[in-house]
Design a protein around this motif. Structure first.
Motif, short mmCIF file in Angstrom:
data_model
loop_
_atom_site.label_atom_id
_atom_site.label_comp_id
_atom_site.label_asym_id
_atom_site.label_seq_id
_atom_site.Cartn_x
_atom_site.Cartn_y
_atom_site.Cartn_z
N ASP A 20 0.91 -1.18 -0.01
CA ASP A 20 0.13 0.01 0.08
C ASP A 20 0.77 1.19 0.02
O ASP A 20 1.71 1.46 0.79
CB ASP A 20 -1.09 -0.07 1.24
N ILE A 21 0.71 2.00 -0.89
CA ILE A 21 1.54 3.38 -1.14
C ILE A 21 1.46 4.15 -0.05
O ILE A 21 2.55 5.09 0.39
CB ILE A 21 1.51 3.80 -2.55
N THR A 22 0.21 4.29 0.40
CA THR A 22 0.09 5.33 1.30
C THR A 22 0.66 4.86 2.90
O THR A 22 0.78 5.82 3.59
CB THR A 22 -1.51 5.31 1.85
N ALA A 44 -5.81 7.81 -5.62
CA ALA A 44 -5.77 9.24 -5.23
C ALA A 44 -6.71 9.47 -3.85
O ALA A 44 -6.67 10.09 -2.94
CB ALA A 44 -6.35 10.02 -6.46
N GLY A 45 -7.84 8.73 -3.95
CA GLY A 45 -8.97 8.66 -2.99
C GLY A 45 -8.37 8.04 -1.63
O GLY A 45 -8.53 8.52 -0.53
N LYS A 50 -6.70 8.45 3.93
CA LYS A 50 -5.46 8.14 4.81
C LYS A 50 -4.77 9.44 5.15
O LYS A 50 -4.35 9.81 6.38
CB LYS A 50 -4.64 7.06 4.54
N GLY A 51 -4.62 10.56 4.50
CA GLY A 51 -3.74 11.51 4.63
C GLY A 51 -4.37 12.82 5.26
O GLY A 51 -3.70 13.67 5.88
N ALA A 75 1.85 16.10 2.85
CA ALA A 75 1.32 14.40 2.83
C ALA A 75 0.23 14.59 3.77
O ALA A 75 0.01 13.44 4.37
CB ALA A 75 2.54 13.75 2.76
N GLY A 76 -0.11 15.45 4.79
CA GLY A 76 -0.79 15.38 5.71
C GLY A 76 -0.42 14.36 6.84
O GLY A 76 0.53 14.56 7.37
N ARG A 77 -1.45 13.30 7.20
CA ARG A 77 -1.03 12.40 8.28
C ARG A 77 -0.10 11.11 7.60
O ARG A 77 -0.01 10.25 8.27
CB ARG A 77 -2.23 11.78 8.70
#
Length: 183
Positions: A20-22, A44-45, A50-51, A75-77
């Motif tokens: 998972d890239i996230t 993207a979604g 997650k971010g 990148a947010g979170r």
């Protein structure tokens, strides 16, 4: 997260991972974006989910970027520091190979301009945009190799491909096998 293969180009590393890239702890992950930077579905979604919505808010301030280009947000979170939003082509719009090559090159140039050391890319355009997975793998790996050979002084130490599904992963494995054989 599972490392599948690595290949050295000088002192730089091309890496193939499955997962998972996230969840990647790299300087930047790449989002397979659309030109309007509306992150509703697919990779993207998942990145925005997650971010956090801050990623969509920053994207809304940028507004638009043409096919074949890339832009950067926070990148947010997410564990990564940044998200690079690369806009690949939709099948049927014409010159898809050229546009995907431009998207990869734009991404790598932007990462170098921001002095990033590690980047993780998904299989841009091979999901809902319908780009053939084998051609996607060939272009992403090939353009990354060309970039590292042409720009030996780049900040990037690691260019990684983070692939989620087995079918796409198989195509990327074939490209890495070619690198190891020197073809």
């Amino acid at each position: 997260m599972k490392v599948i293969q690595e290949h050295k180009i000088g002192n730089k590393t091309l890496r193939l991972v499955q997962g998972d890239i996230t969840e990647r702890d790299v300087d930047a992950i790449v989002n397979a974006a659309n030109s309007h930077l509306q992150h509703g579905g697919g990779v993207a979604g998942a990145i925005v989910k997650k971010g956090g919505n801050i990623i969509q808010e920053e994207s809304d301030r940028i507004g638009f970027t043409p096919v074949g280009t890339a832009v950067l947000t926070g990148a947010g979170r997410l564990p990564s520091k940044f998200v690079i939003h690369a806009v690949g082509p939709r099948m049927g719009e014409g010159d898809e190979d050229g546009k995907l090559k431009n998207a990869v090159q734009s991404t790598l140039v932007l990462a170098n301009e921001k002095n990033l050391r590690s980047i993780s890319l998904p299989a841009i355009s091979s999901g809902i945009f319908g780009f053939p997975k084998d051609r996607c793998a060939r272009i992403l790996v090939g353009e990354s190799v060309l970039f590292l050979k042409k720009h030996t002084d780049v900040s990037l130490d690691v260019i990684e491909f983070c692939i989620y599904d087995e079918i796409t992963l198989g195509h990327f494995k074939k490209e890495f096998d070619k690198l190891h054989k020197g073809t």
